[in-house]
Design a protein around this motif. Structure first.
Motif, short mmCIF file in Angstrom:
data_model
loop_
_atom_site.label_atom_id
_atom_site.label_comp_id
_atom_site.label_asym_id
_atom_site.label_seq_id
_atom_site.Cartn_x
_atom_site.Cartn_y
_atom_site.Cartn_z
N SER A 53 0.66 -1.36 -0.32
CA SER A 53 0.11 0.27 -0.04
C SER A 53 0.82 0.98 -0.24
CB SER A 53 -0.55 0.40 0.96
OG SER A 53 -1.68 -0.99 1.56
N SER B 260 -5.09 1.18 3.23
CA SER B 260 -4.87 0.16 3.74
C SER B 260 -5.54 -1.11 3.30
CB SER B 260 -4.88 -0.31 5.53
OG SER B 260 -5.12 -0.70 6.04
N LYS B 261 -5.97 -2.04 3.04
CA LYS B 261 -6.21 -3.43 2.24
C LYS B 261 -7.11 -3.78 3.47
CE LYS B 261 -7.22 -7.21 -0.38
NZ LYS B 261 -6.64 -7.68 -1.54
N SER B 262 -6.57 -3.72 4.29
CA SER B 262 -7.11 -4.31 5.89
C SER B 262 -7.92 -3.41 6.27
CB SER B 262 -5.94 -5.40 6.52
OG SER B 262 -5.79 -4.73 6.81
N THR C 171 -3.70 -2.22 9.91
CA THR C 171 -2.61 -2.61 9.62
C THR C 171 -2.21 -1.72 10.48
OG1 THR C 171 -2.29 -3.24 7.34
CG2 THR C 171 -0.37 -2.59 8.78
N GLN D 237 10.08 -6.24 -2.82
CA GLN D 237 8.67 -5.95 -2.08
C GLN D 237 8.12 -8.51 -2.25
OE1 GLN D 237 5.48 -4.68 -1.43
NE2 GLN D 237 4.37 -5.70 0.34
O1 PA5 Z 1 1.98 -7.53 0.10
C1 PA5 Z 1 1.50 -7.35 1.17
O2 PA5 Z 1 0.14 -8.05 0.75
C2 PA5 Z 1 1.44 -5.88 2.12
O3 PA5 Z 1 2.79 -5.66 1.88
C3 PA5 Z 1 0.31 -5.40 2.64
O4 PA5 Z 1 0.23 -4.45 1.52
C4 PA5 Z 1 1.21 -5.01 3.49
O5 PA5 Z 1 0.87 -5.69 4.70
C5 PA5 Z 1 -0.04 -3.69 3.59
O6 PA5 Z 1 -0.96 -4.05 4.70
P1 PA5 Z 1 -2.58 -3.42 4.53
O7 PA5 Z 1 -2.47 -2.67 2.63
O8 PA5 Z 1 -3.69 -4.67 4.55
O9 PA5 Z 1 -2.29 -2.22 4.83
#
Ligand code: PA5
Length: 445
Positions: A84, A140-142, A145, A282
């Motif tokens: 993200s 933030s997807k979740s 975080t 990553q």
């Molecule tokens: O690739 C991934 O899934 C992780 O790196 C997430 O992007 C990271 O942990 C951030 O998560 P989120 O977007 O839920 O806050």
């Protein structure tokens, strides 16, 4: 026509073309599984056809939101971590003037937060923002975080104190899950403009969704061209044909891994690509490093790092290979001047472009490394333009999916990321972690 090319001839002293092609059947299977969704992690394949299925109306809407933010904010802080954060950071750095931060005429500046828990970082950022007209894109997807949640709480509170809750709400955009998570609930209650991260697109594959597109558009770059580049590469890598460059890259790195090359160094000769390498690390690290397998992704920025890591790469343990990204055309022209006195002895390169010297540093290094037992995959990109970056992003994503399946892992989960979170929550005595808190404290006493 593609703006990206790959050449693997400089690995052939280590692995033969037959070695590489021995992964052909697995690469074909991998490509098929990505397209028909029959492999591991198949609920996270939304990125495969994402460029061609991205609705132009969504892109138009993102551009409109970005233009509103640009019109109202001197600074926009993009808050997020991991997937993200890194995609937007990579593209913005690759496209930006290296000294944009010091130039007054640069329009809206995009800064980042929530990608660390540095107290000084947050203190200094909030101090800087005190007299600024700023907005926030919180991603933030979740939606749960910790790092971005802390940064958002601090920046939101400050913004509300500076301009009032109602005005602040107009300058905040949230990008998160359609229904789940604390951020979705907060955004709904506060009435923020929101964009959705689709369930089937994992964080590190999300740069071509609003996650990357909005901050990139806020920074003033052409996201239509970025998507267009990705569409081209999606088409070019859809079939199991000989010139599918994503398959060739995936096969080659797996052949090198099988030959004992456990570390891949992504090498650039353009400082604008530093964060592109962070994004790539990553993508490959989180996708492949599991079940006690996987190439360790590292990166260097040359020629800078030739003066720090160059010795190790030339002469250290022979477990590495390199993937070099060469940018053919530079955005600007700078020529080395002639100096009559020639006290520095540089007249032999006078009147030549700086890039010519850089290219010779690159070529000389590639030859030296190949001679020193470091196989070399060479990727050329026409220039650092939006379209080229779109191609490069999709190329690496597609190759990553194929490579992970060849390796025999699920490239789309990240179970290992949870271990530190569990311990951190236990150490911070988060409600619900009582047993873990007791257990970890007893280990420390
Ligand atoms: O690739 C991934 O899934 C992780 O790196 C997430 O992007 C990271 O942990 C951030 O998560 P989120 O977007 O839920 O806050």
């Amino acid at each position: 026509m593609k703006n990206i090319n790959i050449d693997v001839k400089n690995v052939l002293a280590t692995v033969s073309m037959d070695n590489i092609n021995s992964f052909e059947a697995k690469a074909d299977d991998a490509l098929r599984m990505l397209h028909d969704g029959t492999g591991a992690g198949n609920d996270f394949l939304g990125w495969v056809n994402l460029p061609s299925t991205t609705d132009d109306a969504l892109v138009d809407d993102i551009i409109k939101t970005a233009n509103d933010m640009r019109a109202n904010c001197e600074v926009v802080v993009a808050i997020g971590i991991g997937g993200s954060y890194l995609g937007a950071k990579a593209v913005i750095e690759a496209l930006s003037d290296s000294f944009a931060a010091y130039k007054q005429d640069n329009g809206t500046t995009v800064l980042f937060a929530g990608q660390n828990i540095g107290e000084d970082y947050l203190y200094e950022l909030t101090s800087y923002l005190k007299n600024k007209k700023y907005g926030i894109v919180v991603i933030s997807k979740s939606g749960t975080t910790t790092e971005p949640a802390i940064a958002f709480r601090m920046l939101k509170e400050q913004l509300e104190a500076q301009i009032g809750k109602t005005e602040a709400a107009k300058r905040i955009v949230a990008i998160t899950d359609a229904k789940r998570g604390a951020l979705r609930q907060l955004a709904t209650e506060e009435g923020y403009k929101t964009y959705v991260i689709a369930d089937n697109v994992g964080g590190r594959f999300s740069v071509l969704t609003p996650v990357g597109l909005l901050p990139i558009a806020v920074a003033g770059f052409d996201i239509r061209k970025l998507v267009e580049g990705a569409r081209k590469m999606e088409k070019a890598t859809a079939q199991g044909v000989e010139d599918n460059m994503a398959m060739l890259y995936a096969k080659t790195r797996n052949a090198l891994y099988a030959a004992g090359k456990k570390i891949e160094i992504l090498v650039n000769y353009n400082p604008k690509l530093h964060y592109f390498a962070e994004w790539w690390k990553q993508l490959y690290g989180e996708s492949e490093g599991k079940d006690h397998k996987g190439i360790f992704p590292a990166a260097v920025d040359n020629s800078t790092d030739l003066h720090s890591m160059g010795q190790w790469i030339q002469d250290g343990e022979r477990t590495i290979f390199e993937t070099v990204i060469s940018v053919i055309n530079q955005r600007h022209k700078a020529v080395i001047p002639t100096d009559e006195a020639n006290l520095d002895g540089l007249n032999y390169i006078a009147s030549r472009r700086v890039d010519e010297v850089n290219k010779m540093a690159e070529l000389g290094t590639r030859i030296a490394h190949v001679d020193g037992g470091v196989p070399n995959i060479h990727i050329t990109v026409d220039s650092l333009c939006e379209e080229c970056l779109g191609e490069l992003i999709y190329f690496f994503e597609k190759a990553c999916g194929i490579s992970g399946y060849i390796l025999g892992v699920n490239p789309f989960n990240q179970p290992g990321v949870e271990a530190y979170k569990k311990n951190m929550f236990a150490l911070l005595a988060k409600p619900g972690y009582e047993k873990e808190t007791e257990a970890i404290r007893s280990r420390l006493s």
